[in-house]
Design an enzyme around this catalytic site. Structure first.
Site, PDB file in Angstrom:
ATOM      1  CB  THR A  29      -1.003  -0.035   1.170  1.00 16.15           C
ATOM      2  OG1 THR A  29      -1.954   1.010   1.010  1.00 16.15           O
ATOM      3  CG2 THR A  29      -0.323   0.111   2.527  1.00 16.15           C
ATOM      4  CG  ASN A  30      -0.580   4.624  -1.310  1.00 16.23           C
ATOM      5  OD1 ASN A  30      -1.206   5.411  -0.615  1.00 16.23           O
ATOM      6  ND2 ASN A  30      -1.148   3.944  -2.295  1.00 16.23           N
ATOM      7  NE  ARG A  31       4.401   8.897   4.144  1.00 13.45           N
ATOM      8  CZ  ARG A  31       5.038  10.061   4.111  1.00 13.45           C
ATOM      9  NH1 ARG A  31       5.977  10.259   3.220  1.00 13.45           N
ATOM     10  NH2 ARG A  31       4.737  11.022   4.960  1.00 13.45           N
TER      11      ARG A  31
END
Ligand code: C5P
Length: 219
Positions: A29-31
């Site tokens: 995933t990402n921030r």
């Protein structure tokens, strides 16, 4: 029935970071927190729109918003295409993963001591670009561009490449703005207007400015 400048308009918004499964317990995933997407949903409801928020988390509840919870990019892609059909506006505020593991392992991947693990990734669909390709003359498409360099140049390219009507660019290399922050500083690019720069402001204020522009374009 709702009242306001966007009454009777359907707006589909994506929010959050997508999750790409590696196995039953792990994902890439990402921030992204989804805050910008939720702020946009709030601003759209305030103007009386029918809002569908396709989101990867339900951290915030917004009264009057229909939430569609998704996880992967492919889930988000399917939900968005389904909802966009009878919508007036699409806003892609989600941080979508460009790649996913070629396959998600059925069982938990076991550690093999002393060995590297290689995960092969394949490209995901580009939801914004696809919506841009499918939109009719009456539908508006708005994208976001999070960049760390040449922000305006890349954003302008994206506006054209994705066939969007508006593109909101932000520089995520600076602190106090962007990912997971309450604040943002952005430049709004439109096809038919000069760029509008919004200095460091709460995301809800930026969302209201964007929604005001959308309401004007639809009018
Ligand atoms: O191409 P890039 O990811 O930089 O563009 C960002 C914009 O495109 C955002 O609006 C994001 O929501 C959207 N996007 C998308 N599907 C992808 C990648 C990005 O909808 N696979």
């Amino acid at each position: 029935a709702r009242i306001g400048r966007l009454a009777g308009r359907k707006i589909v918004i994506t929010a959050g970071g997508t999750r790409e499964a590696l196995d039953p317990v792990r994902y890439l995933t990402n921030r992204s927190s989804g805050k910008m997407g939720f702020a946009l949903a709030q601003a759209a409801v305030e103007l009386g729109a029918d809002v569908v928020l396709v989101t990867t988390n339900s951290r915030y509840k917004i009264y009057g918003v229909r939430e569609v919870l998704v996880s992967s990019t492919r889930d988000m892609h399917a939900a968005v295409l389904h909802e966009f059909d009878n919508a007036d506006v699409f806003i892609g505020a989600a941080a979508v993963s460009d790649y996913r593991p070629v396959e998600a392992a059925k069982d938990k991947i076991k550690k093999k001591s002393g060995e590297n693990l290689t995960i092969k990734l394949m490209q995901n669909p580009d939801i914004l670009a696809e919506v841009g390709r499918h939109k009719t003359m009456k539908q508006l498409v708005v994208g976001f561009a999070a960049e760390t360099q040449n922000v305006l140049e890349y954003a302008r390219k994206k506006l054209i490449q994705k066939n969007a009507d508006m593109l909101v660019a932000n520089d995520v290399s600076t602190t106090n703005s962007g990912f997971d922050s309450e604040n943002n500083r952005v430049t709004i690019l439109s096809r038919d207007e000069d760029p509008e720069i919004i200095s460091l402001s709460p995301k809800i204020a930026i969302a209201r400015s964007i929604m005001d522009k959308i309401a004007k374009k639809l009018a």
